[in-house]
Scaffold this active site. Structure first.
Site: not given
Length: 477
Positions: A170, A245, A279, A379
């Protein structure tokens, strides 16, 4: 590209539902295609195909899977330009500066690296009279993000194929075009029917039923920490393996003996790659408190070199943010940084001068940031750097580790031994010393709320394997 079908059991098939979603070019805010949105019924069909294909594919030889990966690499090379243009169109990476090199190139690299890992991987060993066997875990659900689409898909699909697993992918519904190109590549390369399946959709319609499905043995997810927590919860009832992750808030420590002109410039440029949507971006620059004025001037000069604009233009170094939601989030956090009293060194809220359309953000640098400020803790996932002062080396390490994340870290020093010692004290999955680039054969993943497990190279292959002990097997003849 308009693709209203899903790739299931080796063919393009009609979806169970009729829902559609426009794919938006973030540079123009205009639709560039549509996709179908899947449902639990589509997931059921794809998982059934993967489950049926697993016994035969998991029994294939190492040589057969190496041949398959080689064919995939050859086909990928033929479609390389298509992949690069799809990435540029769907999420805004500059075509020449990033989409056509780092983004598309990383996808191809993962297939090559997976083949290298497979070639020498020790699947079996004798331990006394016990045979230790590493074998494919089974049917894998792969859920991938929009920021590095080809990279994040390939670093899951490639080792899963190498391990002998079957899978349902997906991809992000916001950046699905590159996944469709990859499905065509895999089909042309001769991946057996049912081994790779693709269902487009959102988290609620496809991600959740895929994570919960009892015939899925493993979920590998890349995305936000918030979404990763939900994937874990959804997968828990069937006690399947979960690899995550997730996010990061990586510290870039410049020790007092570093080459500041070089390290500051490199730190700013590394953060701004992909419009800051990485990231592992070095989003917190930690510097000695008595060098702040110098660092601010160097950072302002470095960010001034960024060329924000049309991702199809030759000179562009930074494209738009990937979607409207991300644009709104980045703008809100920049405004919060100003409101909380951080010193604005460059950039700020709004689009760059002369740009009135598209999800473009101004490359922004804050200084005099404290660890308690929102911009130092959340973040941002945009072109926003926070500069934090520290008193001494111990204080730098303390600040670096003062975060719920632990994905990456960066240390610069004229003394390599000193940099190594600081790296060992950082609670992160990887650390770059003196500007060392990414090593795609090294394990990639994080501590704490940055995730579970590791990807890339042989470490990524291991994630898709179970371990079996056959006791009383006897020694080899």
């Amino acid at each position: 590209m308009h693709q209203h079908q899903f790739y299931i059991d080796g063919q393009w098939v009609e979806p169970a539902g009729s829902a559609r979603l426009d794919v938006i070019n973030p540079a123009t805010e205009a639709p560039v295609g549509t996709i179908a949105l899947g449902t639990a019924a589509d997931v059921e069909r794809a998982v059934a195909a993967a489950r049926a294909a697993f016994p035969a594919f998991s029994a294939t030889s190492r040589e057969a899977r190496l041949d398959l990966l080689a064919r995939i690499c050859d086909t990928y090379k033929k479609r390389y330009d298509d992949m690069a243009r799809a990435i540029c169109t769907e999420m805004g990476a500059p075509l020449k500066a990033l989409a056509g090199s780092g983004q598309a190139g990383s996808g191809l690299a993962h297939f090559k690296i997976a083949a290298g890992a497979l070639r020498d991987f020790p699947f079996e060993k004798i331990q006394g009279s016990t045979r230790i066997v590493r074998e494919a875990i089974g049917v894998c659900g792969l859920i991938t993000p929009w920021n590095w689409p080809a990279n994040q898909i390939a670093c899951k699909v490639a080792p899963a194929l190498a391990a002998g697993c079957t899978m349902v992918l997906k991809p992000s519904e916001l950046a699905p075009l590159s996944a469709l190109v990859l499905a065509e590549i895999l089909h042309e390369a001769g991946v057996p029917a049912g081994v790779f399946n693709l269902v487009n959709g959102d988290g609620e319609g496809v991600g959740a039923p895929l994570s919960a499905h009892p015939d899925v043995d493993m979920i590998s997810f890349t995305g936000s920490t918030r979404a990763g927590k939900q994937v874990m919860k959804t997968a828990a009832d069937t006690v399947k393996k979960v690899a995550l992750e997730l996010g990061g808030k990586s510290a870039n420590i410049l020790l007092d003996d570093a080459d500041f002109p070089k390290a500051v410039k490199q730190g700013v440029q590394t953060l701004m790659v992909n419009s800051g949507q990485n990231c592992n971006a070095p989003s917190r620059m930690l510097v000695p408190e008595d060098r702040l004025d110098e660092v601010e001037a160097l950072a302002a000069a470095a960010v001034a070199r960024s060329v924000v604009g049309d991702p199809l233009a030759d000179g562009t170094t930074m494209g738009p943010l990937a979607n409207a939601a991300q644009f709104r989030r980045v703008q809100s956090l920049i405004e919060q940084g100003v409101a909380e009293g951080a010193k604005l060194v460059a950039g700020g809220p709004g689009r760059p001068q002369g740009i009135e359309r598209g999800f473009f953000a101004r490359p922004t640098i804050f200084s005099r940031v404290s660890s308690g400020m929102t911009i130092a803790r959340e973040e941002i996932f945009g072109p926003v750097l926070s500069i934090l002062p520290y008193k001494d080396e111990d204080d730098a390490v303390r600040i670096a580790n003062d975060t719920p994340y632990g994905l990456s870290g960066y240390v610069s020093s004229a003394d390599l031994g000193r940099a190594r010692a600081v790296a060992r004290r950082l609670r992160t999955g990887n650390v770059h010393l003196n500007g060392a680039p990414v090593d795609m054969t090294a394990p990639f993943g994080g501590y704490k709320q940055s995730g579970l497990g590791r990807e890339w190279g042989a470490y990524g292959l291991e994630e898709f394997l179970e371990t079996k002990a056959i006791i009383g097997y006897g020694a080899d003849d």
